[in-house]
Design a protein around this motif. Sequence first.
Motif, short mmCIF file in Angstrom:
data_model
loop_
_atom_site.label_atom_id
_atom_site.label_comp_id
_atom_site.label_asym_id
_atom_site.label_seq_id
_atom_site.Cartn_x
_atom_site.Cartn_y
_atom_site.Cartn_z
N THR A 87 0.83 -1.20 0.00
CA THR A 87 0.00 0.00 0.00
C THR A 87 0.87 1.25 0.00
N LYS A 88 2.03 1.21 0.65
CA LYS A 88 2.93 2.38 0.63
C LYS A 88 3.38 2.68 -0.79
N HIS A 89 3.71 1.63 -1.55
CA HIS A 89 4.09 1.82 -2.96
C HIS A 89 2.90 2.37 -3.75
N LEU A 90 1.73 1.80 -3.52
CA LEU A 90 0.53 2.23 -4.24
C LEU A 90 0.21 3.69 -3.94
N TYR A 144 -6.77 -7.42 -1.73
CA TYR A 144 -6.54 -5.99 -1.56
C TYR A 144 -5.06 -5.72 -1.74
N PRO A 145 -4.64 -4.59 -2.18
CA PRO A 145 -5.44 -3.49 -2.73
C PRO A 145 -5.86 -3.78 -4.17
N PHE A 146 -6.94 -3.14 -4.61
CA PHE A 146 -7.35 -3.22 -6.00
C PHE A 146 -7.90 -1.86 -6.41
N ILE A 147 -7.91 -1.66 -7.72
CA ILE A 147 -8.31 -0.36 -8.27
C ILE A 147 -9.44 -0.56 -9.26
N GLU A 148 -10.44 0.32 -9.19
CA GLU A 148 -11.52 0.34 -10.17
C GLU A 148 -11.70 1.78 -10.64
N ASN A 150 -6.38 -3.47 -14.31
CA ASN A 150 -5.43 -4.56 -14.19
C ASN A 150 -4.19 -4.31 -15.05
N TYR A 151 -3.83 -3.06 -15.18
CA TYR A 151 -2.64 -2.66 -15.94
C TYR A 151 -1.49 -2.43 -14.97
N ASP A 152 -0.37 -1.97 -15.54
CA ASP A 152 0.80 -1.59 -14.75
C ASP A 152 0.39 -0.47 -13.79
N GLN A 153 0.67 -0.66 -12.51
CA GLN A 153 0.28 0.36 -11.54
C GLN A 153 1.32 1.46 -11.49
N SER A 154 1.20 2.37 -12.45
CA SER A 154 2.06 3.54 -12.55
C SER A 154 1.27 4.60 -13.32
N ALA A 155 1.80 5.81 -13.34
CA ALA A 155 1.12 6.87 -14.11
C ALA A 155 1.04 6.47 -15.58
N TYR A 156 2.09 5.81 -16.09
CA TYR A 156 2.09 5.34 -17.48
C TYR A 156 0.97 4.32 -17.69
N GLY A 157 0.80 3.38 -16.75
CA GLY A 157 -0.26 2.38 -16.86
C GLY A 157 -1.63 3.01 -16.89
N PHE A 158 -1.85 4.03 -16.05
CA PHE A 158 -3.14 4.73 -16.06
C PHE A 158 -3.35 5.42 -17.41
N ARG A 159 -2.31 6.06 -17.93
CA ARG A 159 -2.42 6.77 -19.21
C ARG A 159 -2.81 5.79 -20.32
N GLU A 160 -2.16 4.63 -20.37
CA GLU A 160 -2.47 3.63 -21.40
C GLU A 160 -3.89 3.09 -21.23
N PHE A 161 -4.30 2.87 -19.99
CA PHE A 161 -5.65 2.37 -19.72
C PHE A 161 -6.69 3.38 -20.20
N PHE A 162 -6.49 4.66 -19.89
CA PHE A 162 -7.43 5.69 -20.32
C PHE A 162 -7.50 5.75 -21.83
N LYS A 163 -6.35 5.63 -22.49
CA LYS A 163 -6.31 5.67 -23.95
C LYS A 163 -7.11 4.50 -24.54
#
Length: 161
Positions: free
Chosen positions: A63-66, A103-107, A137-150
């Motif tokens: 969770t600290k990393h997240l 846990y943890p999980f992201i939606e 369920n992508y890479d948990q990083s800002a890059y992963g979020f960007r790719e998911f949104f795309k």
Amino acid sequence: MEEKSFLDRMLGHLRETCKYYTGYPKYLGPSRVIHFTSEREFVQLLHQGYPVVVAFTIRGNYTKHLDRVLEEAAAEFYPHVKVLRVECPKYPGFCITRQRKEYPFIEIFHSPEQAANQGRVADPNITKYSVKVLPFNYDQSAYGFREFFKRHGIRSSPDPK
């Protein structure tokens, strides 16, 4: 006060402005992560029309990393995507409704619309809404979020003019 060398100034500038990891912590400014306090506040956040990244967490080393990942993503996508963190031991009712055991999980919640079928509602002042929920369920990083949104067509930055 001693004069900084050209190299020190250049590295300082690079650390402050570089979007990519350089080995040093970036200053992200004030925290943009919203901490969950109530379902009513969550619904109000959804009605603002922005996608909401919700991290369901418990205390632990991962969770600290997240938390660092969420801080970076919240700073990068602010104000077009809201990032919300729920501590499940504090709000078990909200987390149990998601029916996940790991846990943890992201939606990601987005596009709230008034439900076509209101069903039986005891109170006429209550309106039901339908929200698209995507498991992350992508890479948990800002890059992963960007790719998911795309990939899912979620607008995470201002429209180019």
